[in-house]
Design a protein around this motif. Structure first.
Motif, PDB file in Angstrom:
ATOM      1  N   SER A  75      18.743 -13.655   4.966  1.00  0.00           N
ATOM      2  CA  SER A  75      18.885 -15.099   5.211  1.00  0.00           C
ATOM      3  C   SER A  75      18.784 -15.931   3.933  1.00  0.00           C
ATOM      4  O   SER A  75      18.404 -17.086   3.963  1.00  0.00           O
ATOM      5  CB  SER A  75      17.852 -15.586   6.236  1.00  0.00           C
ATOM      6  N   ARG A  76      19.145 -15.322   2.796  1.00  0.00           N
ATOM      7  CA  ARG A  76      19.192 -16.078   1.541  1.00  0.00           C
ATOM      8  C   ARG A  76      20.539 -16.781   1.470  1.00  0.00           C
ATOM      9  O   ARG A  76      21.560 -16.208   1.839  1.00  0.00           O
ATOM     10  CB  ARG A  76      19.038 -15.135   0.345  1.00  0.00           C
ATOM     11  N   ASN A  77      20.531 -18.021   0.972  1.00  0.00           N
ATOM     12  CA  ASN A  77      21.800 -18.723   0.823  1.00  0.00           C
ATOM     13  C   ASN A  77      22.323 -18.551  -0.598  1.00  0.00           C
ATOM     14  O   ASN A  77      21.640 -18.014  -1.477  1.00  0.00           O
ATOM     15  CB  ASN A  77      21.675 -20.195   1.238  1.00  0.00           C
ATOM     16  N   ILE A  78      23.526 -19.003  -0.825  1.00  0.00           N
ATOM     17  CA  ILE A  78      24.192 -18.790  -2.111  1.00  0.00           C
ATOM     18  C   ILE A  78      23.398 -19.415  -3.261  1.00  0.00           C
ATOM     19  O   ILE A  78      23.405 -18.896  -4.381  1.00  0.00           O
ATOM     20  CB  ILE A  78      25.650 -19.305  -2.060  1.00  0.00           C
ATOM     21  N   PHE A  79      22.675 -20.493  -3.009  1.00  0.00           N
ATOM     22  CA  PHE A  79      21.879 -21.119  -4.069  1.00  0.00           C
ATOM     23  C   PHE A  79      20.642 -20.280  -4.400  1.00  0.00           C
ATOM     24  O   PHE A  79      20.184 -20.291  -5.542  1.00  0.00           O
ATOM     25  CB  PHE A  79      21.519 -22.558  -3.695  1.00  0.00           C
ATOM     26  N   ASP A  80      20.134 -19.519  -3.430  1.00  0.00           N
ATOM     27  CA  ASP A  80      19.066 -18.562  -3.715  1.00  0.00           C
ATOM     28  C   ASP A  80      19.581 -17.487  -4.673  1.00  0.00           C
ATOM     29  O   ASP A  80      18.895 -17.097  -5.613  1.00  0.00           O
ATOM     30  CB  ASP A  80      18.546 -17.897  -2.432  1.00  0.00           C
ATOM     31  N   LEU A  81      20.807 -17.021  -4.427  1.00  0.00           N
ATOM     32  CA  LEU A  81      21.392 -16.012  -5.304  1.00  0.00           C
ATOM     33  C   LEU A  81      21.594 -16.577  -6.713  1.00  0.00           C
ATOM     34  O   LEU A  81      21.321 -15.897  -7.701  1.00  0.00           O
ATOM     35  CB  LEU A  81      22.722 -15.505  -4.735  1.00  0.00           C
ATOM     36  N   ILE A  82      22.047 -17.808  -6.811  1.00  0.00           N
ATOM     37  CA  ILE A  82      22.213 -18.435  -8.126  1.00  0.00           C
ATOM     38  C   ILE A  82      20.875 -18.483  -8.863  1.00  0.00           C
ATOM     39  O   ILE A  82      20.803 -18.184 -10.058  1.00  0.00           O
ATOM     40  CB  ILE A  82      22.874 -19.818  -7.983  1.00  0.00           C
ATOM     41  N   ASP A  83      19.815 -18.823  -8.153  1.00  0.00           N
ATOM     42  CA  ASP A  83      18.484 -18.821  -8.779  1.00  0.00           C
ATOM     43  C   ASP A  83      18.107 -17.422  -9.266  1.00  0.00           C
ATOM     44  O   ASP A  83      17.550 -17.264 -10.357  1.00  0.00           O
ATOM     45  CB  ASP A  83      17.413 -19.316  -7.794  1.00  0.00           C
ATOM     46  N   ASN A 180      17.755 -26.394   2.321  1.00  0.00           N
ATOM     47  CA  ASN A 180      16.869 -25.537   3.112  1.00  0.00           C
ATOM     48  C   ASN A 180      16.452 -26.170   4.446  1.00  0.00           C
ATOM     49  O   ASN A 180      16.055 -25.450   5.347  1.00  0.00           O
ATOM     50  CB  ASN A 180      15.640 -25.140   2.300  1.00  0.00           C
ATOM     51  N   ASN A 181      16.543 -27.477   4.546  1.00  0.00           N
ATOM     52  CA  ASN A 181      16.146 -28.137   5.787  1.00  0.00           C
ATOM     53  C   ASN A 181      17.316 -28.519   6.686  1.00  0.00           C
ATOM     54  O   ASN A 181      17.135 -29.156   7.714  1.00  0.00           O
ATOM     55  CB  ASN A 181      15.285 -29.373   5.472  1.00  0.00           C
TER      56      ASN A 181
END
Length: 185
Positions: A75-83, A180-181
């Motif tokens: 459930s990670r989003n693309i911005f989590d991957l960028i981080d 995230n919200n």
């Protein structure tokens, strides 16, 4: 809008790498150390992208190009991957810091990203061109860089885009809070 019907094309490029590699105070042998760190980054980035359920197209030096779902494994989003990719780039920053200890923090290499989120029926070549334009036409021109320029192209044909530097943690955290919200898919 279901995120399952959308995909991401992401292109990334290092900021300040040329400036670092041509620095007159770069000691002999440092290029090899920095090159090894870039190789390590490429391997780590590839593992992170595939672990997210993305597909690397190119990972070489300080350049990345990949396709990915909006929401990946865990459930990670693309911005989590960028981080995560920026965190993996720390090995390059550390090598540059070791090679040139007095290099100002703002001159250390970082990553900037062009990200296009498109409806699955949208032509891939247009999504790729959009991600490239966002990276080199927008993100690379954000003051301070370490930027994300992104665009959402909806099925209806509407689109919107934004860009910002992740060097301002307050702006980036506020943006991530909105992402995230959001609960409507």
């Amino acid at each position: 809008m279901s995120f399952h019907r959308y995909f991401c094309v992401v292109q990334a490029d290092g900021d300040n790498m040329g400036k670092t590699l041509t620095n007159m105070s770069l000691p002999d042998g440092s290029i090899n150390m920095i090159s090894e760190s870039l190789l390590q980054f490429g391997k780590d980035a590839t593992r992170k992208i595939t672990g997210y359920e993305g597909m690397p197209v190119y990972a070489g030096g300080d350049d990345l190009l990949f396709l990915a779902p909006v929401l990946g494994r865990g459930s990670r989003n693309i911005f989590d991957l960028i981080d995560e990719l920026e965190d993996a780039f720390a090995v390059v920053r550390a090598a540059c810091r070791k090679a040139i200890p007095d290099l100002p923090e703002d001159d250390l290499p970082s990553l900037s990203f062009g990200l296009t989120i498109s409806f699955y029926k949208y032509p891939l070549y247009e999504t790729l061109a959009s991600a490239r334009k966002l990276l080199f036409g927008v993100a690379k021109n954000v003051p301070g860089k370490k930027a994300i320029a992104w665009k959402l192209e909806k099925h209806s044909g509407e689109s919107f885009e934004a860009s910002f530097s992740r060097k301002d943690p307050g702006v980036y955290q506020a943006y991530r809070n909105v992402i995230n919200n959001t609960v409507d898919g």
